[in-house]
Design a protein around this motif. Structure first.
Motif, mmCIF file in Angstrom:
data_model
loop_
_atom_site.group_PDB
_atom_site.id
_atom_site.type_symbol
_atom_site.label_atom_id
_atom_site.label_comp_id
_atom_site.label_asym_id
_atom_site.label_seq_id
_atom_site.Cartn_x
_atom_site.Cartn_y
_atom_site.Cartn_z
ATOM 1 N N SER A 1 38.927 133.011 56.522
ATOM 2 C CA SER A 1 38.738 132.166 55.346
ATOM 3 C C SER A 1 37.873 130.954 55.685
ATOM 4 O O SER A 1 36.997 130.564 54.898
ATOM 5 C CB SER A 1 40.095 131.708 54.797
ATOM 6 N N LEU A 2 38.101 130.380 56.841
ATOM 7 C CA LEU A 2 37.305 129.218 57.251
ATOM 8 C C LEU A 2 35.848 129.607 57.491
ATOM 9 O O LEU A 2 34.932 128.839 57.161
ATOM 10 C CB LEU A 2 37.904 128.598 58.523
ATOM 11 N N VAL A 3 35.626 130.805 58.044
ATOM 12 C CA VAL A 3 34.254 131.266 58.260
ATOM 13 C C VAL A 3 33.538 131.422 56.920
ATOM 14 O O VAL A 3 32.364 131.035 56.783
ATOM 15 C CB VAL A 3 34.246 132.606 59.030
ATOM 16 N N ARG A 4 34.213 131.959 55.924
ATOM 17 C CA ARG A 4 33.595 132.129 54.608
ATOM 18 C C ARG A 4 33.264 130.783 53.967
ATOM 19 O O ARG A 4 32.215 130.618 53.346
ATOM 20 C CB ARG A 4 34.518 132.932 53.694
ATOM 21 N N GLU B 1 55.221 142.665 47.897
ATOM 22 C CA GLU B 1 54.293 141.760 48.581
ATOM 23 C C GLU B 1 54.362 141.927 50.098
ATOM 24 O O GLU B 1 53.369 141.692 50.794
ATOM 25 C CB GLU B 1 54.586 140.320 48.181
ATOM 26 N N LYS B 2 55.517 142.343 50.612
ATOM 27 C CA LYS B 2 55.624 142.597 52.049
ATOM 28 C C LYS B 2 54.729 143.761 52.463
ATOM 29 O O LYS B 2 54.126 143.747 53.544
ATOM 30 C CB LYS B 2 57.077 142.905 52.428
ATOM 31 N N ILE B 3 54.603 144.762 51.580
ATOM 32 C CA ILE B 3 53.705 145.885 51.867
ATOM 33 C C ILE B 3 52.271 145.394 51.970
ATOM 34 O O ILE B 3 51.507 145.807 52.862
ATOM 35 C CB ILE B 3 53.835 146.962 50.773
ATOM 36 N N LEU B 4 51.882 144.484 51.087
ATOM 37 C CA LEU B 4 50.522 143.935 51.128
ATOM 38 C C LEU B 4 50.265 143.202 52.439
ATOM 39 O O LEU B 4 49.181 143.306 53.018
ATOM 40 C CB LEU B 4 50.296 142.989 49.942
ATOM 41 N N VAL B 5 51.276 142.469 52.889
ATOM 42 C CA VAL B 5 51.133 141.739 54.164
ATOM 43 C C VAL B 5 51.076 142.720 55.328
ATOM 44 O O VAL B 5 50.230 142.591 56.226
ATOM 45 C CB VAL B 5 52.298 140.743 54.348
ATOM 46 N N PHE C 1 45.405 140.514 53.334
ATOM 47 C CA PHE C 1 45.043 139.106 53.189
ATOM 48 C C PHE C 1 44.115 138.702 54.334
ATOM 49 O O PHE C 1 44.332 139.082 55.484
ATOM 50 C CB PHE C 1 46.287 138.218 53.197
ATOM 51 N N ALA C 2 43.100 137.938 53.983
ATOM 52 C CA ALA C 2 42.200 137.425 55.018
ATOM 53 C C ALA C 2 42.934 136.404 55.882
ATOM 54 O O ALA C 2 43.755 135.626 55.385
ATOM 55 C CB ALA C 2 40.974 136.790 54.373
ATOM 56 N N SER C 3 42.650 136.429 57.178
ATOM 57 C CA SER C 3 43.288 135.469 58.077
ATOM 58 C C SER C 3 42.724 134.067 57.816
ATOM 59 O O SER C 3 41.688 133.888 57.163
ATOM 60 C CB SER C 3 43.041 135.866 59.527
ATOM 61 N N GLU C 4 43.403 133.079 58.339
ATOM 62 C CA GLU C 4 42.942 131.692 58.165
ATOM 63 C C GLU C 4 41.570 131.498 58.796
ATOM 64 O O GLU C 4 40.710 130.796 58.254
ATOM 65 C CB GLU C 4 43.963 130.733 58.791
ATOM 66 N N SER D 1 37.177 141.246 55.739
ATOM 67 C CA SER D 1 35.848 141.878 55.733
ATOM 68 C C SER D 1 35.259 142.027 54.333
ATOM 69 O O SER D 1 34.254 142.713 54.159
ATOM 70 C CB SER D 1 35.894 143.259 56.409
ATOM 71 N N ALA D 2 35.862 141.400 53.338
ATOM 72 C CA ALA D 2 35.301 141.465 51.983
ATOM 73 C C ALA D 2 34.030 140.629 51.908
ATOM 74 O O ALA D 2 33.867 139.638 52.629
ATOM 75 C CB ALA D 2 36.319 140.975 50.958
#
Length: 636
Positions: A36-39, A21-25, A30-33, A90-91
């Motif tokens: 996420s709020l914009v979406r 999971e550290k590699i994913l980070v 992961f979308a930033s906060e 950017s998804a």
């Protein structure tokens, strides 16, 4: 449903999962906060637009009753990566608008709602696609890409608590509406069938990242897309309900490196209802019988989500599964770290020969439509090439496009396809692969069959050598230097290959002195596995333009494949080649597959556990190719 293991996680599993999971980070998956709020804000504003739209439609239909106008409702659902909880930076957002029976797709959705979106601030790149298999409006809203579908239900009022999973919703609906509903229904059904949603999401993020790094993430180009990977990961989660992501990733490759395709992957038994919608069933449907890698959706009507997979893309994915399986075994043994699993496939240094497909249009709107059409048919070009070249030539398409930043026009892009000789096939002196008629056939299918074609929509196909690949395809526009070790390794391989060839020639009494230098044009393969090129002749290139008349015959690529090292990683690929993949590919080539086979010899699996119904079916003989196989040189 059978379960393979219910073992609880160990301390080592927890440590390795944290490393994973550290590699994913670190890779910023992961979308930033803020994103996420914009979406969330975009979805909120879009929901308001949809509700305002249905109120206007209700009034325009002549409904004057105030209570009915107040009750008028349209509901917004999300699906895809956003709904699954694995959307990265950017998804895009896949959304479905569900409306009442009087709000039509053609006049109201693509008419009134489309015009309202045109008038909405922050909405740009608005593109309606009403003729698609699943009609959609594509646009960007405050920088967020949105694909909006529409489903017209047989309800006069859409309840706010509508259960999208109810099969009764599908009564008296047309195929396009059922397909539009399918995305939401499948996504919600997957989440309800996995034992641990958090572990499922982490594992799915890993597999999506891995597939993109290895160049096998694209449903349109014959690989697997988001929903396909989600279904495969969900199946592994069902088999190991208590496992953490590190175990699930390893077991994923262990299972699917050995999976006996076309045995289907299913999360639950196939459902049948008293409705006329088509359900996947190879016993009664000839088209379903031809599917090579069936991954079945869990909601009614159950369908194969991976019908685009071809024998070529299946072979490539099986090779990648086998490579990952072996790496995971070394990771579990402590010999490697997780980062090695995610090493990218270096597509642009892995082949000696490429096809470049350049598409362009006059306007941005025309280009978006033209690009979508051509991209969805590039897998047909692979099929035509491998068919006309007798299966000797293999193709690998890069699942993405590139744009030349130095060019001001944004209405153009490039696709690339790597070419290599099939492993185990001996080269012939001076052998050339003439693709002229093949490209001509592809051009006619793509250009002249597009009903919305406009003047200025163009497509050019050309042959490139590795050294001629444009710099803009590389990160930062900088071509990576070839390492000294790689050069040394290749020289050793060439020397050993020549020794082997010379030894074989001596044993059979044939002289190896006949070189392909007798060929007078283009680039040609000689008998010593080296490539010779006539200094006075340039490698042939072709340009196929959609603006040319149907009667013209532009020059097409005549490609000669060098077998010194067609693929920079050919040695490791040969070592890692999946025996199951080889068996399936051989059976497909000879037409000997006559039934769905069972998952025998699958490690850790007992016969009943992953065995789907064994449907006894016979493959229909394929039609004879229209274009005959040619190996002639361009220069006579």
């Amino acid at each position: 449903m059978e379960i393979i293991s219910t073992s609880a996680p160990t301390v080592l599993d927890v440590i390795r999962t944290k490393e994973l999971e550290k590699i994913l980070v670190d890779e910023k998956l992961f979308a930033s906060e803020e994103e996420s709020l914009v979406r969330v804000e975009v979805l909120g504003r879009l929901d308001g637009i949809v509700k305002d739209w249905i109120t206007r439609v209700t009034m325009d239909k002549g409904i004057s009753d105030e209570e009915q106008i107040q009750e008028a409702n349209a509901k917004l659902f999300t699906f895809g990566s956003y709904r699954l909880g694995v959307a990265g930076p950017s998804a895009d957002i896949d959304a479905l608008c569900v409306g009442p029976c009087y709000a039509t797709r053609h006049d109201d959705f693509f008419g009134k709602l489309f015009r309202m979106l045109q008038e909405t601030p922050l909405v740009e790149d608005l593109t309606p696609v009403p003729d698609a298999r699943v009609p959609v409006i594509k646009f960007k809203f405050n920088g967020v890409s949105v694909d909006l579908l529409y489903a017209q239900l047989q309800f006069s009022v859409i309840p706010e608590d509508l259960d999208i999973l109810q099969d009764s919703l599908l009564h008296n609906l047309d195929e396009q509406t059922v397909l539009s509903l399918n995305g939401c229904r499948v996504t919600d059904r997957i989440l309800s069938l996995v034992p641990n949603v958090r572990n499922f999401r982490s594992t799915l993020r890993c597999l999506r990242f891995w597939a993109k790094r290895r160049g096998i993430y694209s449903n349109a180009m014959g690989f697997l897309g988001g929903i396909n990977w989600a279904l495969l990961v969900a199946r592994v989660c069902q088999l190991y309900p208590n496992a953490l992501p590190n175990v699930l990733v390893s077991r994923f490759f262990n299972i699917f490196a050995q999976w006996k395709w076309p045995n289907p992957v299913m999360l639950c038994p196939i459902q049948h209802q008293a409705m006329p919608h088509h359900v996947w069933d190879p016993r009664s449907n000839q088209r379903d019988r031809k599917h090579l890698m069936p991954i079945i959706t869990p909601s009614y009507p159950c369908a194969n989500s991976s019908y685009n997979v071809s024998s070529t893309t299946l072979r490539i994915m099986q090779e990648e599964f086998q490579r990952a399986k072996e790496l995971c075994e070394e990771i579990e043994a402590g010999k490697r770290t997780w980062i090695t699993l995610f090493e990218p496939y270096h597509f642009f240094v892995s082949f000696k020969n490429y096809l470049q497909i350049h598409i362009a249009a006059k306007s941005a709107g025309d280009f978006r439509q033209w690009k979508g059409w051509v991209e969805s048919r590039l897998r047909q070009l692979i099929h035509l090439i491998e068919r006309d070249m007798g299966g000797v030539l293999q193709c690998r398409l890069y699942p993405g496009d590139f744009s030349e930043k130095s060019v001001k026009s944004s209405s153009q892009c490039y696709y690339f396809m790597g070419l290599s000789r099939k492993q185990g096939v001996s080269p012939q002196d001076g052998e050339k692969f003439d693709m002229r008629l093949t490209v001509e056939e592809f051009k006619s299918h793509v250009v002249w069959m597009y009903s919305s074609w406009k003047r200025g929509m163009q497509m050019h196909v050309s042959h490139l050598r590795c050294q001629d690949i444009p710099d803009f395809v590389f990160p930062g526009g900088v071509r990576p230097p070839k390492s000294l070790n790689e050069k040394k390794r290749k020289r050793i391989e060439v020397i050993e290959s020549r020794k082997l060839k010379k030894s074989e020639s001596s044993a059979t009494g044939h002289s190896s002195g006949q070189k392909s230098s007798q060929t007078k044009g283009g680039v040609a393969l000689d008998g010593s596995h080296g490539l010779k090129s006539s200094p006075s002749v340039e490698p042939s290139t072709s340009s196929v333009s959609s603006s040319t008349s149907a009667s013209s015959h532009p020059q097409r690529p005549a490609v000669s494949i060098e077998t010194e090292d067609d693929n920079a990683t050919s040695v490791s690929q040969a070592q890692n080649f999946n025996q199951v993949g080889a068996t399936v590919a051989a059976a497909l080539a000879t037409g000997t597959i006559s039934s769905f086979c069972q998952n025998e010899s699958l490690e850790e699996l007992k016969p009943p556990e992953l065995t789907a119904p064994c449907f006894k079916t016979a493959l229909v003989a394929t039609q004879k190719p229209i274009i005959k196989l040619q190996f002639s040189s361009l220069v006579k």
